[in-house]
Design an enzyme around this catalytic site. Structure first.
Site, mmCIF file in Angstrom:
data_model
loop_
_atom_site.group_PDB
_atom_site.id
_atom_site.type_symbol
_atom_site.label_atom_id
_atom_site.label_comp_id
_atom_site.label_asym_id
_atom_site.label_seq_id
_atom_site.Cartn_x
_atom_site.Cartn_y
_atom_site.Cartn_z
ATOM 1 N N GLY A 221 84.472 72.124 37.086
ATOM 2 C CA GLY A 221 84.786 71.065 38.041
ATOM 3 C C GLY A 221 85.330 69.820 37.370
ATOM 4 O O GLY A 221 84.769 69.338 36.380
ATOM 5 N N GLY B 245 85.894 66.829 39.068
ATOM 6 C CA GLY B 245 85.702 65.690 39.955
ATOM 7 C C GLY B 245 85.280 64.472 39.157
ATOM 8 O O GLY B 245 85.511 64.379 37.947
ATOM 9 N N VAL C 94 85.609 79.895 39.342
ATOM 10 C CA VAL C 94 84.426 80.528 38.740
ATOM 11 C C VAL C 94 83.773 81.399 39.794
ATOM 12 O O VAL C 94 83.451 80.936 40.900
ATOM 13 C CB VAL C 94 83.440 79.467 38.220
ATOM 14 C CG1 VAL C 94 82.134 80.114 37.767
ATOM 15 C CG2 VAL C 94 84.067 78.681 37.071
ATOM 16 N N GLU D 68 86.061 55.411 58.442
ATOM 17 C CA GLU D 68 87.353 54.967 57.929
ATOM 18 C C GLU D 68 88.506 55.707 58.584
ATOM 19 O O GLU D 68 89.540 55.115 58.922
ATOM 20 C CB GLU D 68 87.374 55.143 56.408
ATOM 21 C CG GLU D 68 86.430 54.162 55.711
ATOM 22 C CD GLU D 68 86.173 54.469 54.253
ATOM 23 O OE1 GLU D 68 85.557 53.627 53.569
ATOM 24 O OE2 GLU D 68 86.575 55.556 53.788
ATOM 25 N N ALA E 270 80.479 58.835 44.155
ATOM 26 C CA ALA E 270 81.174 58.829 42.876
ATOM 27 C C ALA E 270 80.332 58.233 41.760
ATOM 28 O O ALA E 270 80.275 58.780 40.645
ATOM 29 C CB ALA E 270 82.494 58.071 43.005
ATOM 30 N N GLN E 271 79.660 57.104 42.030
ATOM 31 C CA GLN E 271 78.971 56.396 40.958
ATOM 32 C C GLN E 271 77.856 57.206 40.290
ATOM 33 O O GLN E 271 77.777 57.246 39.056
ATOM 34 C CB GLN E 271 78.443 55.053 41.461
ATOM 35 C CG GLN E 271 79.413 53.909 41.333
ATOM 36 C CD GLN E 271 79.930 53.746 39.904
ATOM 37 O OE1 GLN E 271 79.175 53.743 38.942
ATOM 38 N NE2 GLN E 271 81.239 53.596 39.763
#
Length: 444
Positions: free
Chosen positions: A17, A19, A86, A178, A326-327
């Site tokens: 991954g 990301g 995978v 959003e 994300a953090q």
């Protein structure tokens, strides 16, 4: 099968991954010559997920929020990137089975494959709803919306036209909020100019949330303000409403309500990506892999998990794992890279401590909500803060510049110039070519 990855004396770390977490750990590991890093991903680029909705709503090009992986690791001879899927993991033989190269061995494995859309097992919604967990899905949503407006132009059936124009967004998290806000602004400022024959006063946008508030992880002030903003933009906010089915024409709710639409956008939840070979006893809530404070998978000391797929145990504030944002993924990735070096050098490991930098969401032009550890605010300043944070988080200077230019242009003109229906062209197989070729008769 051949992978082209050389066998060396270096310790091989395989990362699944690319990301936020996978990229963070790979970038750090690439600086250590004693490690050979192998990065596996289905795409050859990193995707900036928080701005998928802007691609879907024609505000940004896909290339603006994507960054080529090979460019990120140029001049790193100990870094190997392979585009593949995978299929399974053999923890006893320490091998990862791939769809294109067969088995790849590892000394250490990092699972950072993220999460995928959770449809909660509803078959009709799996088949008919529009998810948005990749650039490709965002483009598909953009195509569907624009194609339906084109179809509405030539429909003489009022009910059909209403269904083509109406949109139901399921999920009151940041993506749903959003997306709904952007669509509401398009309905007022852009779509009437593109399609003057259609009456967009009849277009209905619904935001359906199963819980009692929007933006559930955020403060109560932000939840209330975001709902007020959305209603001011003309969105039908439906709280404590659970979707049970979608037949392509109507969305059915648990209380018996039916919403007419051909467009169901699903942002209601995620579940961790799963792999065959990972023991079921290490799986936690939502399919997340349970790890200790060093991101090591329980009972598998040379297998690690970070990001959305991981549930790092031991944090009293987050007993089921840290937020799938994300953090946490970035912070876990950076620390894990350092800890792997400590393992190789037989040094003491440092446990993961999540530093909450806050959360935010934008609702529309000049409208956003921001929760920082020391301050909460909404409105225009929050909107500027949201833009700045997302802009500096984008990978690549060129991407930041292109996004900034697009945002400034959109703000000045109240318009977006990317409303393109882009379809992929399927290759023609040989038999089809032969059937299409005309028969030539010799005139003699």
């Amino acid at each position: 099968m051949y992978s082209g990855i050389p066998k060396t004396s270096q310790k091989r770390v395989v990362i699944i991954g690319a990301g936020f977490g996978g990229l963070a750990v790979a970038r750090k590991l690439a600086t250590y010559p004693e490690i050979q890093t192998v990065l596996l991903d289905r795409n050859n680029f990193h995707q900036f997920q928080p701005l998928f909705y802007q691609v879907a709503m024609a505000g940004l090009e896909p290339s603006s929020i994507s960054f080529p992986l090979r460019k990120a690791f140029q001049n790193r001879s100990n870094m190997h990137i392979r585009v593949t899927s995978v299929t399974s993991i053999d923890t006893e033989r320490q091998e990862v089975e791939t769809s294109t190269m067969g088995a790849i061995s590892y000394d250490y494995l990092i699972i950072a494959a993220g999460a995928e859309t959770n449809f909660f097992g509803m078959k009709n919604i799996i088949e008919r709803a529009l998810p948005m967990k990749s650039v490709g899905e965002a483009l598909a949503l953009r195509n569907r919306m624009l194609e339906n407006f084109e179809r509405a132009l030539i429909s003489d059936d009022l009910d059909e036209r209403q269904g083509l124009m109406n949109v139901v967004v399921v999920g009151g998290g940041p993506t749903g909020v959003e997306l709904s806000g952007t669509l509401a602004e398009m309905k007022v400022h852009i779509l009437p100019k593109d399609y003057p024959e259609l009456d967009f006063r009849q277009m209905q946008i619904y935001l359906v949330q199963s819980g009692g508030e929007l933006l559930e992880p955020m403060s109560r002030e932000s939840q209330i303000k975001s709902e007020q903003y959305l209603k001011k933009l003309g969105i039908n906010v439906m709280l404590n409403a659970r979707v049970t089915d979608f037949d392509g024409k109507y969305v059915y709710l648990l209380d018996g309500t039916k919403l007419r639409t051909d467009n169901l956008v699903w942002t209601a939840g995620v579940k961790a990506t799963t792999f065959e070979g990972i023991p079921s006893e290490v799986m936690g809530r939502g399919g997340r892999i349970k790890t200790n404070a060093y991101c090591q998978v329980e009972s598998l000391p040379n297998v690690f998990a970070i990001g959305d797929i991981a549930a790092v145990m031991g944090d009293e504030k987050f007993p089921d794992g840290h937020p799938q944002l994300a953090q946490p993924a970035i912070q876990q990735g950076k620390l894990l890279a350092k800890n792997l070096i400590r393992i190789i050098r037989k040094e003491n490991l440092v446990p993961f401590k999540y530093k909450d930098l806050g959360s935010m969401a934008t609702v529309g032009r000049n409208l956003a909500v921001v929760d920082l550890p020391f301050l909460k605010f909404q409105g225009f300043l929050a909107w500027l803060t949201w833009m700045f944070v997302h802009l500096v988080s984008i990978v690549g200077v060129k991407n930041r510049l292109m996004i900034f230019i697009n945002w400034v242009w959109n703000y000045i003109t109240y318009d977006q110039s990317l409303r393109l229906i882009i379809r992929s062209k399927e290759p023609i197989i040989k038999s089809e070519v032969e059937e299409a070729e005309p028969t030539h008769v010799n005139p003699s």
